[in-house]
Enzyme design. Sequence first.
Site, short mmCIF file in Angstrom:
data_model
loop_
_atom_site.label_atom_id
_atom_site.label_comp_id
_atom_site.label_asym_id
_atom_site.label_seq_id
_atom_site.Cartn_x
_atom_site.Cartn_y
_atom_site.Cartn_z
N LYS A 65 -5.43 10.15 30.19
CA LYS A 65 -6.30 11.08 29.20
C LYS A 65 -6.68 10.03 27.87
O LYS A 65 -5.90 9.22 27.38
CB LYS A 65 -5.68 12.20 28.54
CG LYS A 65 -4.32 12.10 27.55
CD LYS A 65 -4.75 12.04 26.27
CE LYS A 65 -3.42 11.37 25.53
NZ LYS A 65 -3.42 10.80 24.38
N ASP A 74 1.25 16.80 26.21
CA ASP A 74 -0.17 16.18 26.90
C ASP A 74 -0.10 16.73 28.43
O ASP A 74 -0.76 16.18 29.25
CB ASP A 74 -0.19 14.80 26.82
CG ASP A 74 -0.62 14.27 25.47
OD1 ASP A 74 -1.12 15.05 24.56
OD2 ASP A 74 -0.10 13.09 25.17
O1 C5P Z 1 5.57 16.16 23.24
P1 C5P Z 1 5.86 15.08 23.49
O2 C5P Z 1 7.22 14.64 24.16
O3 C5P Z 1 4.60 14.05 24.19
O4 C5P Z 1 5.98 14.13 22.08
C1 C5P Z 1 6.52 12.92 21.79
C2 C5P Z 1 6.84 12.96 20.30
O5 C5P Z 1 5.42 12.76 19.66
C3 C5P Z 1 7.32 14.02 19.74
O6 C5P Z 1 8.82 13.92 19.85
C4 C5P Z 1 6.91 13.80 18.16
O7 C5P Z 1 7.55 13.08 17.35
C5 C5P Z 1 5.51 13.32 18.50
N1 C5P Z 1 4.48 14.40 18.65
C6 C5P Z 1 4.27 15.08 17.15
N2 C5P Z 1 3.25 16.02 17.22
C7 C5P Z 1 2.56 16.38 18.49
C8 C5P Z 1 2.86 15.70 19.48
C9 C5P Z 1 3.81 14.78 19.65
O8 C5P Z 1 4.79 14.72 16.05
N3 C5P Z 1 1.75 17.45 18.26
#
Ligand code: C5P
Length: 298
Positions: free
Chosen positions: A12, A141
Amino acid sequence: MTQSVTVSAPAKINLSLGVGPLRADGFHPLATVFQAIGLFDEVRVRPAESDILTVYGDGVDASDVPTDGSNIALKAARLLAKHHSVDEYVEMHIHKRIPVAGGLAGGSADAAAALVACDALWGLRTPRDELLDLAAELGSDVPFCVVGGTAIGLGRGEVLSPVMSRGSYWWVVVPGEGGLSTPSVYAEFDRLIADSGADEPEVSDSLLSALRAGDVEWLGTALSNDLQRAALSLQPDLAPLLEQGLDASAHGAIVSGSGPTTVFLCESREHALEVGSTFDRTVLVAEAPVHGARVVSR
Ligand code: C5P
């Protein structure tokens, strides 16, 4: 013959990525427009006595991808098995074409593919809404990588609604040298906005209108990414790359998600190949939007 299922899932990019101030749960509120691009990882699963994972990097360095239970695709298999209380394990193989830690949701694509693959292998027929809830548990994502196309993402990116988009677009994808960890880019974002604060994010009307019209030049001017300043602060070499693509006639240039991949909007495959040829490294050319995770063979 051992039964196996192979699923492809797309990378993406974020056509716009509005980021608000850090929430109490450690995530940031987003208002983003995702687009799935024609660059796919494939995940193949077969029944096994216990989970086992192999990863092959096809033109990408996959040496940092874990092959133990910490891999998000194996976590996806475990989560689905637990959700349905099934006692099943898989031999999983990931064929990686999406650059690792690049801001293209490669790990999320693998998790999305693993969910769809295990669902088919185990004959579970998980309802779509349930599958998307499981996807959201795995990462912000992952639901989009299941769905694909072009979609607005709210919440932390997991609350999706489809976007009307006409025609197709061509992107030059320039992988960064080295990766950037998503949490480190968000931390840099927090540092940069410490004095000024951040507004509640919104999706721009202009971007949605450009997509509805299928107007590539308009879309190019409407691209935006609130994480770009943070990514450029951590990797200053990205700024001249963006300039280079624009000088080479791309209609828009942007850091993809948390970076360090940069993407350049073009009007045709030929235009993308021409813009891509001006970079002194291997680049990828991808058409968009494309479908989400789906079974390619079984
Ligand atoms: O959701 P995911 O595990 O991909 O997110 C990885 C990291 O990215 C989270 O632990 C956070 O630090 C950051 N993140 C964030 N806000 C979001 C998505 C991700 O701060 N909306």
